[in-house]
Design a protein around this motif. Structure first.
Motif, mmCIF file in Angstrom:
data_model
loop_
_atom_site.group_PDB
_atom_site.id
_atom_site.type_symbol
_atom_site.label_atom_id
_atom_site.label_comp_id
_atom_site.label_asym_id
_atom_site.label_seq_id
_atom_site.Cartn_x
_atom_site.Cartn_y
_atom_site.Cartn_z
ATOM 1 N N SER A 71 26.090 48.162 28.073
ATOM 2 C CA SER A 71 27.606 48.113 28.232
ATOM 3 C C SER A 71 28.118 48.701 26.690
ATOM 4 O O SER A 71 27.354 48.768 25.896
ATOM 5 C CB SER A 71 28.193 46.475 27.894
ATOM 6 O OG SER A 71 27.601 45.914 26.824
ATOM 7 N N THR A 100 35.673 49.643 39.377
ATOM 8 C CA THR A 100 34.427 50.129 39.378
ATOM 9 C C THR A 100 34.543 51.653 39.977
ATOM 10 O O THR A 100 35.551 52.075 40.466
ATOM 11 C CB THR A 100 33.323 49.518 40.400
ATOM 12 O OG1 THR A 100 33.906 49.550 41.837
ATOM 13 C CG2 THR A 100 33.421 48.034 40.133
ATOM 14 N N ARG A 128 32.977 43.719 39.574
ATOM 15 C CA ARG A 128 33.230 43.118 38.227
ATOM 16 C C ARG A 128 34.272 42.320 38.432
ATOM 17 O O ARG A 128 35.430 42.790 37.986
ATOM 18 C CB ARG A 128 33.490 44.257 37.307
ATOM 19 C CG ARG A 128 33.472 43.921 35.665
ATOM 20 C CD ARG A 128 33.033 44.999 34.841
ATOM 21 N NE ARG A 128 32.955 44.555 33.512
ATOM 22 C CZ ARG A 128 33.504 45.353 32.488
ATOM 23 N NH1 ARG A 128 33.824 46.545 32.600
ATOM 24 N NH2 ARG A 128 33.600 44.772 31.476
ATOM 25 N N GLU A 178 37.569 45.179 34.003
ATOM 26 C CA GLU A 178 37.451 44.030 34.875
ATOM 27 C C GLU A 178 38.388 44.579 36.302
ATOM 28 O O GLU A 178 39.410 45.077 36.246
ATOM 29 C CB GLU A 178 38.207 42.642 34.270
ATOM 30 C CG GLU A 178 38.175 41.658 35.353
ATOM 31 C CD GLU A 178 38.831 40.450 34.732
ATOM 32 O OE1 GLU A 178 38.847 40.180 33.413
ATOM 33 O OE2 GLU A 178 39.459 39.651 35.233
ATOM 34 N N PHE A 236 28.702 42.062 35.523
ATOM 35 C CA PHE A 236 28.623 43.352 36.509
ATOM 36 C C PHE A 236 27.616 42.966 37.178
ATOM 37 O O PHE A 236 26.152 43.175 36.954
ATOM 38 C CB PHE A 236 28.374 44.608 35.608
ATOM 39 C CG PHE A 236 28.824 45.839 36.362
ATOM 40 C CD1 PHE A 236 28.288 46.892 35.629
ATOM 41 C CD2 PHE A 236 29.734 45.870 37.264
ATOM 42 C CE1 PHE A 236 28.670 48.453 36.248
ATOM 43 C CE2 PHE A 236 30.319 46.961 37.712
ATOM 44 C CZ PHE A 236 29.483 48.112 37.508
ATOM 45 N N SER A 271 31.834 50.899 35.370
ATOM 46 C CA SER A 271 33.221 50.028 35.367
ATOM 47 C C SER A 271 33.754 50.267 33.811
ATOM 48 O O SER A 271 33.088 50.112 32.965
ATOM 49 C CB SER A 271 33.096 48.502 35.658
ATOM 50 O OG SER A 271 34.129 47.749 35.205
#
Lengths: 117, 115
Positions: A93, A55, A68, A52, A74, A49
């Motif tokens: 991340s 994906t 997400r 926000e 996630f 992703s």
């Protein structure tokens, strides 16, 4: 600093059951990833992703779905678990800072060990 | 598509001896390269990266890596290995063709440092 937190750490499922793996990061990172790690195969990207509400599919997306809804979370879902999905799952991340984020390292959680019988 | 190869599944070295973990890559354009280490039952930890500049990159825990464009290699090195360096090491290359800072990982090399 918590960094990247994955829950649960271990899980045993029966074939056909469903479950959701949760990943949470407290670093305000834009990008998040789900990998699976199998012996001799390194890490393979399942989904990722870039922000926000967005994906995208990775290298091995079949049998998995993701969401997400919040920047810090996630979720990875298995709708109907299969023995081939027995693996160790890692969430990661990274920041978008720098030259389009290309030089930013990924930060990993400690994994979820999933066995499907 | 980019790819990374780690030709050795395992490297054994005596404590105090030099350690080298090999990595070769294939990309179109200039590579962004990374090394990560994984200790038992833990996630991957970032060691170092090469983006541009000096071919010798220094990272965490005394590790360094040498970028060689002509040989398309990015070998990880440590002058004097410790028993605590025993772990699984991964080389990775940035996917420059897509958004999201995606990485392609090699298959990993297990390092065993014997006392």
């Amino acid at each position: 600093n918590a960094g990247v937190t994955q829950t649960p750490k271990f899980r045993v499922l029966k074939t056909g059951q469903s479950m959701t793996l949760l990943c949470a990061q407290d670093m305000n990172h834009e990008y998040m990833y789900w990998y699976r790690q199998d012996p001799g195969m390194g890490l393979r990207l399942i989904h990722y992703s870039v922000g926000e509400g967005t994906t995208a599919k990775g290298e091995v997306p079949d049998g998995y779905n993701v969401s997400r809804l919040k920047k810090q979370n996630f979720l990875l879902g298995l709708e109907s678990a299969a023995p081939s999905q027995t693996s160790v799952y890692f969430c990661a991340s990274s920041s978008r800072q720098g030259a389009e984020g290309s030089d930013q390292p990924q930060h990993f959680g400690d994994g979820t060990r999933l066995s499907i019988l | 598509a980019q790819s990374v190869a780690q030709p050795e599944d395992q490297v054994n070295v005596a404590e105090g001896n030099p350690l080298t973990v090999k990595c070769t890559y294939s990309v179109s354009g200039n590579p962004y390269l990374f090394w990560y280490v994984q200790y038992p039952n833990r996630g991957l930890q970032f060691l170092l990266k090469y983006i541009t500049g000096d071919n010798l990159v220094k990272g965490s825990y005394g590790f360094e890596a040498e970028f060689n464009k002509s040989q398309t290699s990015f070998h990880l090195k440590k002058p004097s290995a410790l028993v605590s360096d025993s772990a699984l090491y991964f080389c990775a290359v940035r996917d420059m063709g897509a958004a999201g800072n995606k990485l392609t990982f090699g298959g990993g090399t297990r390092v065993l440092v014997k006392p």
